[in-house]
Enzyme design. Structure first.
Site, PDB file in Angstrom:
ATOM      1  N   THR A 140       0.846  -1.207   0.000  1.00 26.07           N
ATOM      2  CA  THR A 140       0.000   0.000   0.000  1.00 26.07           C
ATOM      3  C   THR A 140       0.874   1.247   0.000  1.00 26.07           C
ATOM      4  O   THR A 140       0.541   2.237  -0.649  1.00 26.07           O
ATOM      5  CB  THR A 140      -0.968   0.040   1.207  1.00 26.07           C
ATOM      6  OG1 THR A 140      -0.210   0.021   2.409  1.00 26.07           O
ATOM      7  CG2 THR A 140      -1.913  -1.132   1.198  1.00 26.07           C
ATOM      8  N   PHE A 200       9.404  -9.213   2.175  1.00 31.29           N
ATOM      9  CA  PHE A 200       9.883  -9.361   3.561  1.00 31.29           C
ATOM     10  C   PHE A 200      10.532  -8.074   4.089  1.00 31.29           C
ATOM     11  O   PHE A 200      10.312  -6.992   3.557  1.00 31.29           O
ATOM     12  CB  PHE A 200      10.865 -10.532   3.661  1.00 31.29           C
ATOM     13  CG  PHE A 200      10.224 -11.887   3.506  1.00 31.29           C
ATOM     14  CD1 PHE A 200       8.835 -12.036   3.350  1.00 31.29           C
ATOM     15  CD2 PHE A 200      10.991 -13.050   3.517  1.00 31.29           C
ATOM     16  CE1 PHE A 200       8.255 -13.295   3.210  1.00 31.29           C
ATOM     17  CE2 PHE A 200      10.411 -14.302   3.378  1.00 31.29           C
ATOM     18  CZ  PHE A 200       9.049 -14.428   3.223  1.00 31.29           C
ATOM     19  N   TRP A 227      -3.858   4.702   2.974  1.00 26.80           N
ATOM     20  CA  TRP A 227      -4.920   3.703   3.087  1.00 26.80           C
ATOM     21  C   TRP A 227      -6.283   4.387   3.190  1.00 26.80           C
ATOM     22  O   TRP A 227      -7.244   4.003   2.534  1.00 26.80           O
ATOM     23  CB  TRP A 227      -4.673   2.804   4.303  1.00 26.80           C
ATOM     24  CG  TRP A 227      -5.609   1.634   4.361  1.00 26.80           C
ATOM     25  CD1 TRP A 227      -5.537   0.479   3.636  1.00 26.80           C
ATOM     26  CD2 TRP A 227      -6.782   1.522   5.183  1.00 26.80           C
ATOM     27  NE1 TRP A 227      -6.588  -0.354   3.962  1.00 26.80           N
ATOM     28  CE2 TRP A 227      -7.367   0.262   4.906  1.00 26.80           C
ATOM     29  CE3 TRP A 227      -7.394   2.349   6.129  1.00 26.80           C
ATOM     30  CZ2 TRP A 227      -8.518  -0.179   5.538  1.00 26.80           C
ATOM     31  CZ3 TRP A 227      -8.545   1.907   6.754  1.00 26.80           C
ATOM     32  CH2 TRP A 227      -9.112   0.656   6.460  1.00 26.80           C
TER      33      TRP A 227
END
Lengths: 812, 812
Positions: free
Chosen positions: B264, B547, B665
């Site tokens: 995001t 990761f 977001w």
């Protein structure tokens, strides 16, 4: 929503002052929105700036405002009951086109419905329009991104003619027109080059051009690269009133192991019909499995000068339908094993808590769980109200590991996956079991794709698939596993047929390719239906059935036509001198070995014997269904004129409407003109289609009918296992399904080496299985391999790609 | 052909009288041929009928002839040395644009080269053009379907200006232009709706419009439906001289098991850069595996108002790349087992006869077999001349069943396939063995797709893949199996990145998604390269590493940047208050369980401790490579202002160039404007990129360097198996490959529960493996799961599709 024509006109109105930028933004969006067919700029004149007017796409401008100078606009009031010029103009247009719109819903979408309400007023007052034409007017309100109705109607009364013209054009665009197909010219070479060389030498038309030529609208097309496109099913609604074209099935006599060229006949025939006789025609073909392309078989796009191009795109990936089937099939498999593991390692309570989790303190069943509750006869909505017994029956599918019928699939010839043991990692806690992989096209999901006649029908079939049996003998479905919605999502694009073209630029649908033994071996119902609408009343749809007529054609009639409701007009029965000589008593033919000399030299007596046995019998089979037969003799260079003439003469003597030699492989459509003329002639005759058996007959009687009437058997012999299965299916209510015989294609009997038209045998039924989602029972006559292998030197040794030119070599 | 700009002008000339129909046919074909940029109608005036002129597409008409009346045409002779007006006009244009064309080949294609020879004369005479500008003029002859040169040049001298204008327009079209991107407006709602609701509420721009906005040419695009398209690699040639944009890597601190929102942040950042700051920017994302979408993870298209749309297309099938990988991977697997079976059951002679079959009496090696012969040191071309020993070594790969490293794959979470036994059917004659399936994205072919920098490079890597070891210890490759050409064919479309868009209509490439443990966890080199050219000098390409920074970023620098030659400008390090509190000593966070109150209430001391441990360490890791770091704090609604301020303050104190909170977001690009500004500022500073280790260091030293400098370990401890493998790889010449650590992402150490920045540990290396095609050695630190499982209630329970509207529910 069937029958809706979806005349989608959007009005932009203003509730408050918006900036010019915002209005332009909105117009740009609607310009590109394929769901909006027209835009009506319902704005105060101050807002109708030159920039706004120039932004509006002329083809979406339904009242011609973008052509006009602002100074010429006039302003008027819209009060209740006032009939807007737009509304009356639209009505005027609809009125003029009443015949093809009869019984249709006209959908008008407006900013806040002023267009609609004005229209409604008109109809309420006059009465006549709605009543006379039986229109169902559906007035929808649509809020267009914050814009809503203005106090003033701004409209140019001078532009009424433009409304009429735009709407007329649009409505005409919705209707069938004779094709203006630009065919691609062929200049066949001698000797005939390799398939990929021929394919590569022809530049295909851009697929959107082809689509336009055959009457598809841009919004009905989803391109996949330049030469393939998926076609939306909404076409069926739009052309709902259009009469279907003629429906032609290509089937074959019992083939040699080398195949007799049904696909090339199919492609050559449409090339001849469309490109040479100027008759609209579509070929509907199966998508081939990618496995054999790299194994022994090579491609399946036809051959020589009768091919689908680009052949490498046809043979590899296509538009991903088989990959989608693989993903869906294997999601079911993963769900089965994971569910068994979870049931084996958790209490009822733990399972229930996980299956119906508390989200923000509330437990709710999901829609798919309600379906299971309903099947269990539990009529409760509150999870807390289930009794412990009900919880148990809800959470435990209790699958019997030895009775799971669902296999995994890959689209690769991987023989080592035929029989495997899964679950051997420690994480699976000893829940090992034996199972296997099939080739992807053997998946029941492929059979469903081929038989579904709408998205909803596919969804229902996917939910009905039975994956195994519980320990108490109940069938367990994909819906019980909670996975059927996800399967539909995975298959949502696969259901749209793929448009491609032949070497001569005529249209082809490629869609679905189920096995011809454990499934019905025919391309999709939906592709045929779309094509029948597109070709129109005098056009032709040519579709192909797998294997010989005793198998593929019988299933086409009894399974596919039953599912689709379509009625065929002509059967083209493909024969070769080679196969006829084999049926007449010639020596064995096998792949890889040189052909014995009987097949190279003229031998009229073998040919005659083959015609009087297998060819005659296959013609008779087609006649059982009441359909005229044209025999297409696929000519090889070793065939002599005397042999060719003999076949045609005997075939006609055996009742074929006509019998003609075809040279499509060497000459393209030009080599199949006689066949096209014969098919056109046969299709003009009345046919009296009838099913071979009544669906309400007991399962065993249906099997016996096929064995006796089609194969020529004296009777059938059911094994004890087969008898038990039939009893079980009857008890589960599956007795009304049609039969899909899994039999060798190399003989009319179950014995591959019995050529000609064997008699005096009893057909042994080893076992009986069922594909409940696809909707048929399949008796096993012998062992069917559902996973091919790779030979010592597979095709892939020669397949390569030049990284500089991008050209592929070695595909054939 | 690198550097060719491909100004492709076709001339139609006549050698003999052709009919008007034939000329129109030819013009129609060239009109639609995307390889032809301009058409010059070199015809006698009698042949230039109105119909012919009207047929020629104005945009292809390079001398404006279709605008003119036939009567105004004049006729002239073309003798050797005469400079045609066309040629001089073309040169004139090229001259004006010499700067960007320097060092380029100009390709002129002519009927029989008169345009070319005239041009050549001019150059030979004047000298100046070719010498001054260092052009390499490549004059090619092309016979256009039977048409060839005429005796007369027909040309309208009045139309010279049109030539100049057309050519100017075309050449400008080849060059980079600032984007005219029309962004899509967002009106974020509160509370934020579900991802699929947000995605569905926004109508994406047609992908061809987006492509045009970012400077792609229509012929560089292959649409897949309306909202996805593959982009051709030829773009790299066209924009060869274009300077690259700024290259930004998004990495993260060590995450909680819930993930901290790198995707995001990546998407929010490009939305801010492109749609709010008007800076050209591209996001390059990994394609997610479909398995977890139906398992526990859901989709991976971002979330909230920072998403790739349509999210369901992003998450399902996309353009089929993972399906292509599955098909290619499993073809190798099938080839391995089938080959072992055939070798086990056939004599050398039988194998040889089948592998090198006699076709029409002639035996020939195929090209791929010559490669094997070469590796075996056999320098013969005639199969009959091989000695018996050479035949044996050629036909017998002699694979050791216990040393096959190749696994099969499916893109489904199918835990029961982790360990299986294959070959249990009778047809496989007892050749059973244990093996397993990985999830498709774990295939080495995925890692290759991500690292290849051209079609040729991919082909070579696919051929180098080692699938196992022979009984004599020799590595066996896919080329030895004869399958590597077919793999390239299966992957030919997958190598093209897929263009999509964010919620705000800014461009995104989705391409490749290798595992971040056993592979390098980064999207493709090619997508980054294409995007860097498209954004231009002042633009941004934002790419994401899997990761935490200790894994994804380290591999991005040491593996991906080494393969691509690209140098990054900025690292964006994503942190969340939640993860920082965990590293500061907060209680365990686990998926499915409610968050402990420490994570909901303000707790400055946990935040501070987390910043001073994990965040600080991750910043230092980026600085090891000489790259400035901007910390992006992904804000959750429970975060307090004091917590946010504290993180930003400490981050800057630890050496971050800047640290800013992001609200993408909830707000989309608008919520990431500060981040975008900080990134823009950091990118303007000089960076001093350096690799962490020299590639020529011994394998163990490379591993130790990563362990000590990146993870903070005291040392490494190699198991005996690991030591043996390293010796073997050295002996096989694989010692010069970079290292790809397979380590948990939940801690900087190998112990998932050690949060913060652990020290004082020795990193155990259990085993070492190699992906020779992808080009790295991967040491295993602990056990890596390469096949996820399904929980009791997988995501698929909620996934469904409404068959009437086509809307999907339940994806998130």
């Amino acid at each position: 929503m069937a029958g809706k024509i979806g005349l989608n006109i959007t009005q932009i109105c203003l509730a408050k002052q918006f900036s010019e930028d915002e209005i332009v933004e909105e117009v740009l969006k609607l310009n590109e929105d394929p769901r909006v067919h027209g835009i009506y700029l319902h704005l105060p004149s101050a807002a109708l700036t030159t920039r706004v007017l120039e932004t509006l796409k002329p083809e979406k401008d339904i009242d011609g405002i973008s052509d006009l100078n602002i100074g010429r606009l006039v302003r008027g009031d819209l009060s209740k009951g006032f009939v807007s010029p737009l509304a009356s103009a639209v009505l005027d247009v609809l009125e003029k086109h009443d015949a093809p719109l009869e019984g249709k819903t006209v959908l008008l979408v407006g900013g806040e419905g002023r267009v609609g309400s004005a229209l409604q007023c008109l109809i309420e007052r006059s009465g006549m329009v709605a009543l006379k034409n039986n229109w169902n007017l559906e007035i929808l309100q649509r809020q267009v991104c914050g814009f809503s109705v203005s106090d003033h109607l701004v409209h140019n009364f001078l532009s009424l003619n433009n409304v009429v013209r735009s709407c007329s054009r649009w409505i005409q665009g919705q209707q069938y027109r004779p094709w203006r197909l630009r065919s691609l010219k062929l200049q066949p070479l001698t000797p005939v080059p390799s398939d990929i060389e021929i394919s590569r030498a022809q530049i295909p038309k851009p697929v959107n051009q082809l689509a336009e030529e055959v009457g598809l609208l841009p919004e009905e097309l989803e391109a996949y690269g330049r030469s393939k496109a998926k076609v939306c099913l909404s076409l069926l609604d739009r052309l709902h009133t259009q009469p279907d074209g003629k429906y032609v099935l290509v089937a074959g006599i019992t083939p040699t192991p080398l195949g007799e060229g049904k696909s090339t006949v199919t492609i050559g025939l449409v090339q001849a019909l469309s490109a040479h006789l100027s008759l609209n025609s579509f070929a509907c073909l199966r998508q081939p499995s990618q496995g054999p392309t790299f194994g022994v078989k090579g491609g399946a796009a036809g051959g020589g000068y009768a091919q689908v191009i680009p052949m490498e795109e046809f043979n590899l990936h296509l538009t991903g339908d088989i990959h989608a089937i693989t993903a869906a099939n294997n999601l079911v498999a993963a769900a089965i094993d994971a569910r068994m593991l979870h049931e084996a390692t958790q209490s009822d309570k733990a399972l229930f808590n996980r299956l119906v989790p508390s989200v923000n303190g509330v437990r709710k069943f999901s829609p798919i769980q309600f379906s299971r509750l309903q099947r269990l006869g539990i009529d409760k909505t509150n999870p807390a109200s289930l009794t412990p017994e009900e919880v148990t029956s809800f959470v435990r599918l209790d699958l019997d590991p030895s009775k799971i019928t669902w296999q995994r699939v890959v689209d690769t010839n991987d023989r080592f996956l035929r029989k495997i043991t899964v679950g051997q990692a420690n994480t699976e806690k000893g829940q090992i079991r034996e199972t296997g992989f099939d080739i992807a096209v053997a998946s029941e999901i492929m059979a469903i794709l081929a038989l579904a006649d709408s998205l909803e029908d596919m969804k229902n079939r996917l939910a009905r698939m039975v994956v195994g049996t519980s320990r108490s003998g109940q069938p367990v479905t994909t819906e019980d596993l909670g996975v059927s919605g996800a399967l539909t999502v995975l298959m949502k694009d696969a259901i749209k047929p793929t448009l491609m073209q032949t070497l001569e630029g005529t249209p082809v649908f490629v869609h679905a390719g189920p096995f011809a033994n454990i499934a019905h071996g025919n391309s999709s119902v939906l592709a045929d239906k779309l094509a029948l609408k597109l070709v129109g009343r005098d056009g032709f749809v040519v579709t192909e059935a797998g294997f010989g007529a005793d198998i593929g054609m019988e299933k086409f009639f009894n399974i596919k036509c039953r599912a689709s409701g379509l009625r065929p007009n002509v059967v083209v029965l493909v024969a070769t001198i080679r196969a006829l000589k084999m049926h007449g008593g010639g020596p064995n033919v096998s792949a890889g070995a040189p052909l014995p000399k009987e097949y190279i030299d003229e031998n009229l007596s073998l040919v005659a014997a083959g015609c009087h046995s297998n060819l005659k019998k296959q013609i008779q089979i087609a006649h059982l269904f009441g359909i005229p037969v044209v025999v297409a003799l696929n000519v090889f260079k070793t065939d002599t004129q005397a042999e060719i003439d003999l076949v045609c003469e005997i075939a006609k003597g055996c009742g074929a409407s006509d019998a003609v030699p075809c040279n499509h492989w060497a000459q393209g459509g030009r080599g199949s003109i006689k066949l096209a003329q014969a098919v056109n002639e046969a299709a003009s005759r009345p046919s009296n289609f009838q099913f071979l058996y009544n669906i309400e007959m007991p399962i065993a009687d249906k099997i016996r009918t096929i064995a006796q009437k089609v194969y020529g058997a004296d009777d059938i012999e059911l094994s004890p296992a087969a008898k038990d299965k039939i009893d079980y299916y009857n008890q589960q209510g599956y007795g009304l399904l049609p039969i899909c015989m899994a039999k060798t294609h190399l003989s009319l009997s179950h014995m591959p080496d019995k050529k000609g038209a064997p008699t005096g045998f009893v057909l042994p039924i080893r076992d009986v299985r069922a594909s409940i989602g696809a909707g048929f029972i399949y008796p096993l006559v012998g062992t069917m391999s559902t996973m091919p292998g790779l030979p010592t030197r597979p095709c892939f040794y020669d397949i390569d790609l030049d990284p500089v030119t991008g050209e592929i070599t070695g595909l054939f």
